[in-house]
Design a protein around this motif. Sequence first.
Motif: not given
Length: 166
Positions: A8-12
């Motif tokens: 999810g942090w990659v998406i952010v």
Amino acid sequence: MRLPFFYGWVIVAVTFVAMAIGVNARTAFSLFYPPIISEFGWERGITAGAFSFGFVASAIASPLIGRLMDRSGPRAVMELGVLLMGSGLLLAPLTTQPWHLYLTIGVLVGSGSVCLGYSGQSLFVPNWFIRRRGLAIGLAFAGVGIGSVTLLPWVQHMIEHAGWRT
């Protein structure tokens, strides 16, 4: 294979970059405005009208883009936004008439910016987080502010050294 971090942090991070570029590409017109006026000698109102026309085009396109997001999802709409904004930014240096500016900066970049803006990003970023949803959205949308203080000075530097068309 399990990643050593939450994806999810990659998406952010990707959303951060998309917001930095997508939102600030439209507001960068204020940097292009003086060189365009000095090159063509057009009236200020006609030239600035392209920027204003972009907001009108965005207002008209927004409900249509929202409906398209409901049908096709944000991914397809964001790809459309990249195509629209990219074509507008690539065609803008070929401007010779005021209507060219209205089409490229106004319609194409304006509509592309809506596709890459807050609406689409806010559809999928919250799906990746439960506990740190507010932090994730805040970091993702901070791309707009960070993009303003990093990209806009860089664009101004490029205009001064290479010209607005480059």
